[in-house]
Design a protein around this motif. Structure first.
Motif, PDB file in Angstrom:
ATOM      1  N   ASP A  57       0.833  -1.201   0.000  1.00  0.00           N
ATOM      2  CA  ASP A  57       0.000   0.000   0.000  1.00  0.00           C
ATOM      3  C   ASP A  57       0.867   1.250   0.000  1.00  0.00           C
ATOM      4  O   ASP A  57       0.435   2.315  -0.423  1.00  0.00           O
ATOM      5  CB  ASP A  57      -0.914   0.014   1.231  1.00  0.00           C
ATOM      6  CG  ASP A  57      -2.047  -0.992   1.129  1.00  0.00           C
ATOM      7  OD1 ASP A  57      -2.752  -0.976   0.106  1.00  0.00           O
ATOM      8  OD2 ASP A  57      -2.221  -1.784   2.066  1.00  0.00           O
ATOM      9  N   GLU A  58       2.091   1.131   0.506  1.00  0.00           N
ATOM     10  CA  GLU A  58       3.009   2.265   0.628  1.00  0.00           C
ATOM     11  C   GLU A  58       4.026   2.210  -0.509  1.00  0.00           C
ATOM     12  O   GLU A  58       5.210   1.960  -0.302  1.00  0.00           O
ATOM     13  CB  GLU A  58       3.698   2.235   1.996  1.00  0.00           C
ATOM     14  CG  GLU A  58       2.742   2.263   3.171  1.00  0.00           C
ATOM     15  CD  GLU A  58       1.964   3.591   3.232  1.00  0.00           C
ATOM     16  OE1 GLU A  58       2.485   4.604   2.741  1.00  0.00           O
ATOM     17  OE2 GLU A  58       0.842   3.586   3.768  1.00  0.00           O
ATOM     18  N   LEU A  59       3.561   2.443  -1.727  1.00  0.00           N
ATOM     19  CA  LEU A  59       4.409   2.260  -2.901  1.00  0.00           C
ATOM     20  C   LEU A  59       5.574   3.248  -2.915  1.00  0.00           C
ATOM     21  O   LEU A  59       6.706   2.879  -3.256  1.00  0.00           O
ATOM     22  CB  LEU A  59       3.574   2.407  -4.168  1.00  0.00           C
ATOM     23  CG  LEU A  59       4.256   2.005  -5.479  1.00  0.00           C
ATOM     24  CD1 LEU A  59       4.676   0.545  -5.450  1.00  0.00           C
ATOM     25  CD2 LEU A  59       3.323   2.250  -6.667  1.00  0.00           C
ATOM     26  N   ALA A  60       5.341   4.502  -2.557  1.00  0.00           N
ATOM     27  CA  ALA A  60       6.415   5.497  -2.588  1.00  0.00           C
ATOM     28  C   ALA A  60       7.529   5.139  -1.606  1.00  0.00           C
ATOM     29  O   ALA A  60       8.713   5.190  -1.946  1.00  0.00           O
ATOM     30  CB  ALA A  60       5.859   6.886  -2.283  1.00  0.00           C
ATOM     31  N   ALA A  61       7.163   4.759  -0.401  1.00  0.00           N
ATOM     32  CA  ALA A  61       8.173   4.402   0.599  1.00  0.00           C
ATOM     33  C   ALA A  61       8.951   3.167   0.169  1.00  0.00           C
ATOM     34  O   ALA A  61      10.180   3.100   0.333  1.00  0.00           O
ATOM     35  CB  ALA A  61       7.508   4.164   1.954  1.00  0.00           C
ATOM     36  N   ALA A  62       8.246   2.189  -0.394  1.00  0.00           N
ATOM     37  CA  ALA A  62       8.916   0.970  -0.855  1.00  0.00           C
ATOM     38  C   ALA A  62       9.854   1.279  -2.016  1.00  0.00           C
ATOM     39  O   ALA A  62      10.956   0.722  -2.108  1.00  0.00           O
ATOM     40  CB  ALA A  62       7.881  -0.072  -1.274  1.00  0.00           C
ATOM     41  N   ALA A  63       9.447   2.187  -2.902  1.00  0.00           N
ATOM     42  CA  ALA A  63      10.280   2.550  -4.046  1.00  0.00           C
ATOM     43  C   ALA A  63      11.554   3.250  -3.606  1.00  0.00           C
ATOM     44  O   ALA A  63      12.647   2.972  -4.111  1.00  0.00           O
ATOM     45  CB  ALA A  63       9.487   3.441  -5.001  1.00  0.00           C
ATOM     46  N   VAL A  64      11.445   4.149  -2.643  1.00  0.00           N
ATOM     47  CA  VAL A  64      12.631   4.828  -2.103  1.00  0.00           C
ATOM     48  C   VAL A  64      13.578   3.817  -1.482  1.00  0.00           C
ATOM     49  O   VAL A  64      14.806   3.878  -1.695  1.00  0.00           O
ATOM     50  CB  VAL A  64      12.215   5.894  -1.069  1.00  0.00           C
ATOM     51  CG1 VAL A  64      13.430   6.370  -0.274  1.00  0.00           C
ATOM     52  CG2 VAL A  64      11.530   7.061  -1.753  1.00  0.00           C
ATOM     53  N   LYS A  65      13.050   2.874  -0.735  1.00  0.00           N
ATOM     54  CA  LYS A  65      13.878   1.852  -0.091  1.00  0.00           C
ATOM     55  C   LYS A  65      14.656   1.048  -1.133  1.00  0.00           C
ATOM     56  O   LYS A  65      15.856   0.781  -0.965  1.00  0.00           O
ATOM     57  CB  LYS A  65      13.006   0.926   0.745  1.00  0.00           C
ATOM     58  CG  LYS A  65      13.783  -0.139   1.508  1.00  0.00           C
ATOM     59  CD  LYS A  65      12.852  -0.980   2.376  1.00  0.00           C
ATOM     60  CE  LYS A  65      13.637  -2.057   3.128  1.00  0.00           C
ATOM     61  NZ  LYS A  65      12.721  -2.876   3.980  1.00  0.00           N
ATOM     62  N   GLU A  66      13.989   0.650  -2.218  1.00  0.00           N
ATOM     63  CA  GLU A  66      14.663  -0.139  -3.249  1.00  0.00           C
ATOM     64  C   GLU A  66      15.722   0.691  -3.975  1.00  0.00           C
ATOM     65  O   GLU A  66      16.816   0.199  -4.260  1.00  0.00           O
ATOM     66  CB  GLU A  66      13.644  -0.687  -4.246  1.00  0.00           C
ATOM     67  CG  GLU A  66      12.720  -1.749  -3.684  1.00  0.00           C
ATOM     68  CD  GLU A  66      13.463  -2.967  -3.172  1.00  0.00           C
ATOM     69  OE1 GLU A  66      14.406  -3.432  -3.841  1.00  0.00           O
ATOM     70  OE2 GLU A  66      13.100  -3.455  -2.085  1.00  0.00           O
ATOM     71  N   ALA A  67      15.413   1.930  -4.281  1.00  0.00           N
ATOM     72  CA  ALA A  67      16.382   2.774  -4.978  1.00  0.00           C
ATOM     73  C   ALA A  67      17.636   2.981  -4.140  1.00  0.00           C
ATOM     74  O   ALA A  67      18.764   2.929  -4.657  1.00  0.00           O
ATOM     75  CB  ALA A  67      15.748   4.120  -5.329  1.00  0.00           C
ATOM     76  N   LEU A  68      17.471   3.195  -2.847  1.00  0.00           N
ATOM     77  CA  LEU A  68      18.616   3.420  -1.967  1.00  0.00           C
ATOM     78  C   LEU A  68      19.416   2.141  -1.732  1.00  0.00           C
ATOM     79  O   LEU A  68      20.636   2.180  -1.559  1.00  0.00           O
ATOM     80  CB  LEU A  68      18.144   3.994  -0.625  1.00  0.00           C
ATOM     81  CG  LEU A  68      17.578   5.413  -0.657  1.00  0.00           C
ATOM     82  CD1 LEU A  68      17.028   5.795   0.707  1.00  0.00           C
ATOM     83  CD2 LEU A  68      18.633   6.408  -1.102  1.00  0.00           C
ATOM     84  N   ALA A  69      18.739   1.007  -1.753  1.00  0.00           N
ATOM     85  CA  ALA A  69      19.417  -0.262  -1.481  1.00  0.00           C
ATOM     86  C   ALA A  69      20.104  -0.828  -2.703  1.00  0.00           C
ATOM     87  O   ALA A  69      20.926  -1.745  -2.588  1.00  0.00           O
ATOM     88  CB  ALA A  69      18.405  -1.281  -0.947  1.00  0.00           C
ATOM     89  N   ASN A  70      19.793  -0.278  -3.877  1.00  0.00           N
ATOM     90  CA  ASN A  70      20.351  -0.816  -5.113  1.00  0.00           C
ATOM     91  C   ASN A  70      21.257   0.226  -5.768  1.00  0.00           C
ATOM     92  O   ASN A  70      22.065   0.845  -5.092  1.00  0.00           O
ATOM     93  CB  ASN A  70      19.217  -1.300  -6.007  1.00  0.00           C
ATOM     94  CG  ASN A  70      18.550  -2.550  -5.427  1.00  0.00           C
ATOM     95  OD1 ASN A  70      19.079  -3.643  -5.565  1.00  0.00           O
ATOM     96  ND2 ASN A  70      17.408  -2.400  -4.755  1.00  0.00           N
ATOM     97  N   ASP A  71      21.141   0.418  -7.042  1.00  0.00           N
ATOM     98  CA  ASP A  71      22.036   1.333  -7.748  1.00  0.00           C
ATOM     99  C   ASP A  71      21.323   2.589  -8.205  1.00  0.00           C
ATOM    100  O   ASP A  71      21.564   3.112  -9.296  1.00  0.00           O
ATOM    101  CB  ASP A  71      22.671   0.607  -8.942  1.00  0.00           C
ATOM    102  CG  ASP A  71      23.585  -0.525  -8.490  1.00  0.00           C
ATOM    103  OD1 ASP A  71      24.564  -0.238  -7.789  1.00  0.00           O
ATOM    104  OD2 ASP A  71      23.300  -1.687  -8.844  1.00  0.00           O
TER     105      ASP A  71
END
Length: 350
Positions: free
Chosen positions: A131-145
């Motif tokens: 449900d929290e797509l923006a927060a999940a997207a930020v987490k993935e971007a920061l954890a990856n490249d």
């Protein structure tokens, strides 16, 4: 020890000598002992596949998963074909460190997991639903490249992720310096993604005409993955259903948009999506067939893709990724299948 190569450097077209020192290139002859790898031919910045999913296993009857051994094999297939950089817009597992850091391994840009908004009509098992797509997207971007991957839609006949949700994702990820790739396979899905300022639209089936101007204005890239769709067309056509007709119409539209996007100034990039791996030359050929000028199609898998991903080409101090061809691939794109020499990260692969 340095390596020496002489040939026509693309995309500039000047015949020059260059030397490879470790993972960098120089146009000034070094004092170190030199070994000549090639004299003559055409020098291309290492190929790039901006949309590939190595290591994925499973089918309609098996839950999807990730096979690290298969991942390594498919990475090798990319490398052996001269593909020096890869972007993974969605993986079902973690990139093994020993593969990512192996000598001569292609440069790998990850975007983490596929992310699906909980409001979509349905989601495959490999999507991380939230449900929290923006927060999940930020987490993935920061954890990856610096990249994340979201599903802009899933069903042809169901509403896509709403504009407000897509825009919130883009703003949140951009605020931390990241970028967003969006899977879009419906006209409404592509439109909402383009309106929201997504950084790259993957597939773009059924793309409405107005999206071309929106993407040009925002600087978004278009990655149509024509190779994967071409491989499915005959099977889909044989079904003879209304849904198949919708698929076919969307496929025809996305092909038309390739040239239109290019003419409008949109960056069109080469991504193969699925097997066989190490086949970005096929995507270049499909881009040419869709009307992209040959030099732009080759650039979509080389210098333009590298520029979009922040990877230097064949410039002073640039990264030591290059392939050597007997003929000019801008005139004969098929030669991309037959590199004479392949150097990745300064390591001679072929």
């Amino acid at each position: 020890m340095a390596f020496h190569v002489r040939g026509t450097v693309l995309p500039d077209g000047d015949c020059r000598d260059l030397w490879i020192l470790g993972d960098r290139i120089t146009f000034e002859r070094p004092g170190a002992e030199c070994v000549t790898l090639a004299e003559g031919g055409f020098l291309l910045p290492g190929l790039v596949d901006v949309h590939t999913h190595p290591g994925a296993v499973g089918d309609a009857s098996t839950p999807p998963g990730f096979d690290a051994g298969l991942f390594a094999e498919q990475i090798d297939a990319h490398r052996d074909a001269g593909t020096a950089a890869l972007r993974f817009p969605g993986l079902t597992g973690q990139v093994p460190d020993e593969v990512r850091n192996a000598p001569g391994a292609p440069r790998m840009i990850t975007a983490g997991r596929w992310l699906a908004w909980a409001g979509l009509s349905r989601s495959a098992e490999f999507h991380t639903v939230t449900d929290e797509l923006a927060a999940a997207a930020v987490k993935e971007a920061l954890a990856n490249d610096g990249w994340c991957k979201i599903m802009g839609d899933w069903d042809f006949d169901a509403p896509p992720v709403p504009y407000e949700v897509m825009r919130a994702v883009v703003e949140a990820v951009h605020a931390v310096g990241g970028r967003v790739a969006a899977h879009c396979q419906s006209a409404d899905g592509v439109l909402q993604a383009a309106r929201a300022g997504i950084d790259s639209i993957e597939h773009g089936m059924g793309m409405p005409e107005e999206c071309v101007g929106l993407m040009a204005a925002s600087g978004a890239a278009y990655v149509p993955t024509l190779t994967a769709f071409a491989g499915s067309r005959a099977e889909v056509a044989a079904r003879g259903t209304a849904r198949a007709a919708l698929w076919l119409s969307g496929h025809d539209t996305m092909i038309r948009r390739v040239r239109e996007a290019h003419d409008a100034g949109v960056t069109v990039l080469a991504g193969t999506d699925s097997a066989p791996f190490g086949n970005v030359a096929s995507e270049v050929e499909h881009l040419v067939a869709a009307g992209l000028p040959a030099d732009a199609a080759v650039g979509a898998a080389s210098w333009a893709a590298r520029d979009f991903l922040g990877l230097p080409g064949l410039v002073e101090g640039g990264l030591a990724d290059l392939t050597v061809y007997e003929e000019d691939p801008r005139r004969s794109p098929g030669v991309l299948r037959h590199p004479r020499r392949v150097v990745v990260r300064g390591h001679v692969v072929r």
